[in-house]
Motif scaffolding. Structure first.
Motif, PDB file in Angstrom:
ATOM      1  N   ARG A 122      24.098  83.236  99.782  1.00  0.00           N
ATOM      2  CA  ARG A 122      25.160  83.701 100.687  1.00  0.00           C
ATOM      3  C   ARG A 122      26.056  84.721  99.993  1.00  0.00           C
ATOM      4  NH1 ARG A 122      30.299  82.884 100.672  1.00  0.00           N
ATOM      5  NH2 ARG A 122      31.520  83.195 102.589  1.00  0.00           N
ATOM      6  N   ALA A 123      26.524  84.387  98.779  1.00  0.00           N
ATOM      7  CA  ALA A 123      27.406  85.306  98.054  1.00  0.00           C
ATOM      8  C   ALA A 123      26.686  86.604  97.709  1.00  0.00           C
ATOM      9  CB  ALA A 123      27.923  84.628  96.792  1.00  0.00           C
ATOM     10  N   VAL A 169      25.334  92.466  98.704  1.00  0.00           N
ATOM     11  CA  VAL A 169      24.301  93.481  98.944  1.00  0.00           C
ATOM     12  C   VAL A 169      24.562  94.244 100.231  1.00  0.00           C
ATOM     13  CG1 VAL A 169      21.851  93.778  99.527  1.00  0.00           C
ATOM     14  CG2 VAL A 169      22.503  92.360  97.588  1.00  0.00           C
ATOM     15  N   LEU A 170      25.063  93.567 101.252  1.00  0.00           N
ATOM     16  CA  LEU A 170      25.293  94.224 102.544  1.00  0.00           C
ATOM     17  C   LEU A 170      26.390  95.284 102.480  1.00  0.00           C
ATOM     18  CD1 LEU A 170      24.971  91.228 105.041  1.00  0.00           C
ATOM     19  CD2 LEU A 170      23.316  93.038 104.558  1.00  0.00           C
ATOM     20  N   ASP A 171      27.162  95.293 101.399  1.00  0.00           N
ATOM     21  CA  ASP A 171      28.185  96.322 101.209  1.00  0.00           C
ATOM     22  C   ASP A 171      27.690  97.489 100.373  1.00  0.00           C
ATOM     23  OD1 ASP A 171      30.076  94.945 102.696  1.00  0.00           O
ATOM     24  OD2 ASP A 171      30.808  93.809 100.968  1.00  0.00           O
ATOM     25  N   ARG A 221      15.620  94.640 110.329  1.00  0.00           N
ATOM     26  CA  ARG A 221      14.911  95.231 109.194  1.00  0.00           C
ATOM     27  C   ARG A 221      15.866  95.499 108.035  1.00  0.00           C
ATOM     28  NH1 ARG A 221      11.357 100.874 109.297  1.00  0.00           N
ATOM     29  NH2 ARG A 221      10.782 100.840 107.078  1.00  0.00           N
ATOM     30  N   ILE A 222      17.066  95.994 108.356  1.00  0.00           N
ATOM     31  CA  ILE A 222      18.051  96.276 107.309  1.00  0.00           C
ATOM     32  C   ILE A 222      18.458  94.996 106.585  1.00  0.00           C
ATOM     33  CG2 ILE A 222      20.409  97.063 106.875  1.00  0.00           C
ATOM     34  CD1 ILE A 222      20.065  98.999 109.195  1.00  0.00           C
ATOM     35  N   VAL A 223      18.748  93.970 107.386  1.00  0.00           N
ATOM     36  CA  VAL A 223      19.288  92.734 106.811  1.00  0.00           C
ATOM     37  C   VAL A 223      18.234  91.947 106.051  1.00  0.00           C
ATOM     38  CG1 VAL A 223      20.274  90.477 107.376  1.00  0.00           C
ATOM     39  CG2 VAL A 223      21.139  92.549 108.494  1.00  0.00           C
ATOM     40  N   TYR A 224      17.070  91.712 106.656  1.00  0.00           N
ATOM     41  CA  TYR A 224      16.116  90.779 106.074  1.00  0.00           C
ATOM     42  C   TYR A 224      15.049  91.447 105.204  1.00  0.00           C
ATOM     43  CZ  TYR A 224      18.341  87.422 109.102  1.00  0.00           C
ATOM     44  OH  TYR A 224      19.280  86.612 109.686  1.00  0.00           O
ATOM     45  N   ASN A 282      16.716  92.076  98.060  1.00  0.00           N
ATOM     46  CA  ASN A 282      17.554  92.346  96.886  1.00  0.00           C
ATOM     47  C   ASN A 282      18.515  91.197  96.588  1.00  0.00           C
ATOM     48  OD1 ASN A 282      17.229  95.419  95.964  1.00  0.00           O
ATOM     49  ND2 ASN A 282      16.996  95.328  98.188  1.00  0.00           N
ATOM     50  N   ALA A 283      19.011  90.558  97.632  1.00  0.00           N
ATOM     51  CA  ALA A 283      19.960  89.465  97.434  1.00  0.00           C
ATOM     52  C   ALA A 283      19.303  88.233  96.828  1.00  0.00           C
ATOM     53  CB  ALA A 283      20.608  89.098  98.773  1.00  0.00           C
ATOM     54  N   ALA A 284      17.987  88.092  97.010  1.00  0.00           N
ATOM     55  CA  ALA A 284      17.293  86.899  96.508  1.00  0.00           C
ATOM     56  C   ALA A 284      17.095  86.915  95.005  1.00  0.00           C
ATOM     57  CB  ALA A 284      15.938  86.761  97.200  1.00  0.00           C
ATOM     58  N   LEU A 285      17.293  88.062  94.353  1.00  0.00           N
ATOM     59  CA  LEU A 285      17.055  88.147  92.907  1.00  0.00           C
ATOM     60  C   LEU A 285      17.929  87.173  92.101  1.00  0.00           C
ATOM     61  CD1 LEU A 285      16.568  91.992  92.435  1.00  0.00           C
ATOM     62  CD2 LEU A 285      14.835  90.208  92.208  1.00  0.00           C
ATOM     63  N   PRO A 286      19.240  87.057  92.383  1.00  0.00           N
ATOM     64  CA  PRO A 286      20.040  86.081  91.632  1.00  0.00           C
ATOM     65  C   PRO A 286      19.572  84.641  91.813  1.00  0.00           C
ATOM     66  CG  PRO A 286      21.474  87.661  92.715  1.00  0.00           C
ATOM     67  CD  PRO A 286      20.091  87.886  93.258  1.00  0.00           C
TER      68      PRO A 286
END
Length: 310
Positions: free
Chosen positions: A197-198, A203-205, A221-224, A230-234
């Motif tokens: 979530r964090a 990433v969305l910014d 497409r943009i979000v998922y 990219n957000a899943a890397l952490p």
């Protein structure tokens, strides 16, 4: 990895022997004959000086010999092989489900309404703050003993089980698996959910997300496709911590549900001063955590090109 193991081996060896108690008394009983106790100590090498015991342990370890279990009177390797499989069928699905559900739920919370986001965060904090042994006992009492929806204890019903891997595909096993697996997944999807979530909000910014919006790309497409990847890397870097937590929680869950795995084996070994079993379980656990950390380090370099460039 080798340096870490070189530190862990003598540390665990010494810590277990610092625990007050007599292994011979645990095997025979408190009213044992002193002559019998001495024979047992001599048989297991406990009458030797501590440095000699450690040297013998290290020499045997180099040959893949973890010793003979005081409790089961068989090689520790044989006991661990069965218990490791029993733990794997519980922990591996828990890790995969917790990571998958956590990533999806975290991404959904970051992109949904404020009320849904707050609900996810509040639920995560409540679960995190609730002791796992209390929730496990409560769930066992309610769903197992009171309502009778699931079996109360063990992996199989009496007379069930059988041999080979086919036993883990039986309905009886799956019936026993439901409750302990649910408890583990519930507890260990908290970290992936909050981390995703964090990370997703951050990433969305980013500029590449704004560029995608400016180009008129579909929001999904943009979000998922771009944001979530990219957000899943952490969350990948969180995997070692997740494994560490599950190993700790697994001890409690296996003990509460009488699941004959590594976690319950730790408790039994400590209660019976079974040094070889304790050493074998902790060494195997340490190797697992070390290997997972190494694999994640390598995998992250492949997933994130910036790490390779650095």
């Amino acid at each position: 990895m080798l340096v870490t193991l070189a530190v862990l081996v003598p540390l665990t060896f010494l810590l277990f022997r610092a625990v007050p108690g007599d292994p011979a008394a645990a095997v025979v009983g408190p009213d044992m004959d002193p002559a019998v106790a001495e024979q047992l100590r001599e048989r297991y090498g406990l009458d030797e000086p501590l440095p000699q015991q450690f040297l013998s342990y290290c020499l045997a370890l180099l040959q893949g010999d973890l010793g003979i279990s005081f409790q089961y009177k068989v090689p520790v390797v044989d006991v661990l092989a069965d218990r490791l499989l029993n733990t794997a069928v519980l922990v591996v699905p828990a890790v995969l489900l917790a990571a998958t559900i956590g990533i999806g739920l975290g991404a959904l919370a970051a992109t949904s309404s404020r009320r849904f986001d707050e609900g996810v965060r509040t639920s995560a904090f409540v679960i995190k703050a609730s002791p796992i042994f209390w929730v496990s006992t409560l769930a066992l009492t309610l769903f197992g003993l009171t309502l009778g929806w699931v079996p109360s204890l063990g992996m199989f019903s009496p007379g069930e089980g059988g041999d080979g891997l086919a036993r883990f595909l039986s309905l009886d096993f799956l019936h026993h698996l439901v409750l302990p697996l649910t408890i583990l997944v519930l507890y260990y999807l908290v970290e992936p959910t909050l981390t995703m979530r964090a990370s997703m909000k951050e990433v969305l910014d980013q500029e590449f997300i704004e560029l995608g919006r400016a180009q008129g790309l579909p929001r999904r497409r943009i979000v998922y496709r771009h944001g979530a990847r990219n957000a899943a890397l952490p969350v990948v870097t969180l995997a070692p911590t997740l494994v560490d937590n599950i190993i700790g929680g697994q001890v409690i869950v296996e003990t509460v549900f009488s699941w004959p795995g590594m976690g319950r084996g730790v408790v039994e070994a400590v209660n019976n001063f079974d040094y070889p079993m304790m050493q074998g379980i902790f060494l195997l656990t340490a190797v697992t955590v070390i290997v997972v950390n190494a694999v994640i380090d390598v995998a992250y370099a492949y997933l994130d090109p910036r790490v390779r460039l650095a």
